[in-house]
Design a protein around this motif. Structure first.
Motif, short mmCIF file in Angstrom:
data_model
loop_
_atom_site.label_atom_id
_atom_site.label_comp_id
_atom_site.label_asym_id
_atom_site.label_seq_id
_atom_site.Cartn_x
_atom_site.Cartn_y
_atom_site.Cartn_z
N ALA A 114 0.87 -1.19 0.00
CA ALA A 114 0.00 0.00 0.00
C ALA A 114 0.90 1.22 0.00
CB ALA A 114 -0.88 -0.01 1.23
N THR A 115 0.69 2.13 -0.95
CA THR A 115 1.52 3.34 -0.97
C THR A 115 0.69 4.55 -0.55
OG1 THR A 115 1.02 3.96 -3.26
CG2 THR A 115 2.84 2.43 -2.94
N GLY A 116 1.31 5.43 0.20
CA GLY A 116 0.65 6.68 0.56
C GLY A 116 1.12 7.21 1.90
N ASP A 117 1.57 8.49 1.92
CA ASP A 117 2.03 9.13 3.16
C ASP A 117 0.89 9.33 4.16
OD1 ASP A 117 4.62 9.33 2.38
OD2 ASP A 117 4.42 11.38 1.57
N GLU A 118 -0.36 9.36 3.62
CA GLU A 118 -1.51 9.66 4.48
C GLU A 118 -2.03 8.42 5.20
OE1 GLU A 118 -1.46 8.93 1.41
OE2 GLU A 118 -3.39 8.66 0.43
N LEU A 119 -1.48 7.25 4.90
CA LEU A 119 -2.08 6.00 5.40
C LEU A 119 -1.55 5.62 6.77
CD1 LEU A 119 -1.87 3.91 2.09
CD2 LEU A 119 -3.79 5.27 2.94
N GLU A 126 5.86 4.64 2.20
CA GLU A 126 5.66 6.10 2.02
C GLU A 126 5.84 6.51 0.55
OE1 GLU A 126 9.45 8.05 3.80
OE2 GLU A 126 9.50 5.90 4.20
N ASP A 127 5.32 7.66 0.21
CA ASP A 127 5.45 8.18 -1.15
C ASP A 127 6.87 8.71 -1.34
OD1 ASP A 127 2.80 7.73 -2.14
OD2 ASP A 127 2.09 9.40 -0.91
N ASP A 128 7.78 7.81 -1.59
CA ASP A 128 9.19 8.18 -1.72
C ASP A 128 9.81 7.22 -2.74
OD1 ASP A 128 11.85 9.31 -0.50
OD2 ASP A 128 12.08 7.12 -0.51
N GLY A 147 -2.55 2.58 -5.04
CA GLY A 147 -2.22 4.00 -4.91
C GLY A 147 -1.07 4.37 -5.82
N GLY A 148 -1.01 5.68 -6.10
CA GLY A 148 0.16 6.22 -6.81
C GLY A 148 0.23 5.89 -8.29
N VAL A 149 -0.86 5.39 -8.90
CA VAL A 149 -0.77 5.09 -10.33
C VAL A 149 -1.33 6.21 -11.21
CG1 VAL A 149 -0.62 2.57 -10.35
CG2 VAL A 149 -2.86 3.65 -10.20
N ALA A 156 2.67 13.10 -5.99
CA ALA A 156 3.23 12.07 -5.11
C ALA A 156 3.07 10.68 -5.70
CB ALA A 156 2.54 12.14 -3.74
N ASP A 157 2.75 10.59 -6.98
CA ASP A 157 2.52 9.29 -7.61
C ASP A 157 3.82 8.76 -8.20
OD1 ASP A 157 -0.10 9.32 -6.83
OD2 ASP A 157 -0.81 10.22 -8.68
N TYR A 158 4.59 8.07 -7.35
CA TYR A 158 5.94 7.63 -7.75
C TYR A 158 5.94 6.26 -8.41
CZ TYR A 158 7.75 11.44 -4.96
OH TYR A 158 8.03 12.67 -4.47
MG MG Z 1 -1.32 8.17 -3.06
#
Ligand code: MG
Ligand code: AMP
Length: 411
Positions: free
Chosen positions: A187-192, A230-232, A254-256, A261-263
């Protein structure tokens, strides 16, 4: 690898599915398992029956076995022996004689019919048959259920509880199956944040991996959960590299899309042959699919409903193919909608619906309400998708729509 973002328009759903399936090569490694461990594994062999089931003619009733010809002259026959389940009658039964027989007991060689005990009068060893009988009454014939040499289960079939029972009934103690797949979840995302943690301002709880892990359990694969990344760029890259080493398939959420922040895309451009697709489906337009060094990669959109629907409609069929399992067609029905359905043209809609009988007893479907791609509860009360084709516009109450029943992955 086709990249549909560069093509004008969106990729039709059916084409996305078939493009993807074309690129999946089923596993070939097999193992031999005792049937008690084989539930939900995929058979790598055809199973043919080594014997007749039932193995011998036997009685379907508690009663009396006799030869029908005996009743031509006299309705009273002499009782000369017994045939019990597991202890068959060994002697010979001549005309004018009968045998006491229990349900499942082997038919004596010289008898062809059975009368139930309720339809005879017993006077010592004199048994009087009170009703007319037909030849073969209450006899279960050898091979009536399964004949020796008959194909019972087919390669690619996923073993169910009843299949395990059928194998046992054939005397088969072990079977050849394909090996279990391993699937990594990211799961990707800084908010999670994980359930149980405190939410800071702007945070939300991670739910996609929980839904996906539960669906994958029903698919019978081993799940490796990489948790929240994290989104990094470097963090995502090292998670993908590590997942690829350990799993047959990697699923991220996430991130697609193309946000700041979509790495996922930049990392995957580095690592493999991944196509970034814009699929003409709702929910779930952005979707990434392709091959890493060792594994298949599925990049799901982050929105919970989009992640679930793309996993169900696209990833599950692909993983079934990877498992060497048969891909069964979903059950579809054509029913009337009891509400108006909002729909804009351009994408195939998988609206969440409730299929039920109306007061006249006819099946009809209604929407579960808000269809936002973040509203996971839109699926909680649903029991089906209302599948509306891409070119379809609004649907009015009373019109017929296609409904796809939820299967075991969503129930
Ligand atoms: Mg995201
Ligand atoms: P993204 O695709 O990363 O832009 O995410 C789209 C939306 O889905 C955002 O509102 C995210 O907060 C949400 N989201 C992304 N990943 C998850 C997740 N694992 N669980 C719940 N919501 C998520």
């Amino acid at each position: 690898m086709s990249d549909c973002c560069s093509a004008p328009g969106l990729l039709p759903f059916e084409q996305a599915l078939s493009n993807m399936l074309d690129q999946v090569s089923p596993v070939t490694e097999t193992l031999c398992l005792p049937i008690t461990d084989a539930l939900n594994y995929v058979l790598s062999e055809n199973i043919t029956s080594p014997l007749n089931v039932p193995p011998h003619d036997n009685s379907a009733m508690d009663g009396y076995a006799f030869s029908l010809a005996s009743l031509n002259s006299n309705k009273t026959l002499s009782l000369i022996g017994r045939s019990m389940a597991g202890a068959p009658f060994q002697g010979e039964c001549k005309l004018g004689e009968c045998i006491r027989i229990m349900t499942g007991a082997k038919m004596p060689n010289c008898c062809d019919s059975v009368e139930m005990q309720e339809n005879v009068a017993v006077d010592g060893d004199d048994i009087t048959f009170l009703k007319e009988k037909a030849l073969g009454s209450h006899v279960r014939k050898a091979g009536e259920d399964i004949q020796q040499g008959q194909k019972v289960l087919t390669q690619g079939h996923k073993l169910t509880p009843v299949d395990i029972g059928v194998l046992a009934s054939l005397g088969i103690a072990s079977v050849q199956v394909y090996r279990k797949l391993t699937v990594a979840l990211i799961a990707t995302g800084d908010e999670l944040k994980m359930p149980g943690q405190a939410l800071l301002s702007g945070d939300i709880y991670e739910s996609n991996s929980f839904v996906l892990a539960a669906m994958l359990e029903k698919l019978h694969v081993e799940v490796i959960d990489f948790g929240i990344i994290e989104d990094d760029f470097e963090a995502i890259k090292s998670a993908f590299i590590s997942a690829d080493k350990q799993a047959d398939a990697v699923i991220s959420s996430g991130g697609v899309s193309v946000g700041d922040a979509d790495y996922t895309k930049t990392v995957l451009d580095d690592l493999g042959e991944i196509g970034f697709w814009k699929i003409a489906m709702k929910p779930g337009k952005p979707f990434a699919f392709g091959k890493l060094k060792n594994s298949l990669f599925f990049g799901l959109p982050g929105n919970p409903v989009s992640a679930l629907v793309t996993a169900h409609q696209l990833v599950i069929p692909a993983l079934l193919k990877l498992q060497s399992a048969e891909i069964k067609q979903a059950v579809m029905l054509k029913v009337k909608t009891s509400v108006d359905l909002r729909k804009s043209k351009g994408r195939m809609d998988f609206q969440r619906g409730i299929l039920d009988r109306n007061q006249s007893g006819e099946l009809e479907v209604c929407s579960t309400g808000s269809q936002g791609s973040g509203v996971l509860t839109s699926i909680v009360t649903a029991n089906c998708y209302i599948v509306l084709p891409a070119e379809q516009g609004h649907v009015s109450i009373g019109e017929y729509v296609n409904v796809q029943l939820f299967d075991k992955y969503l129930q």
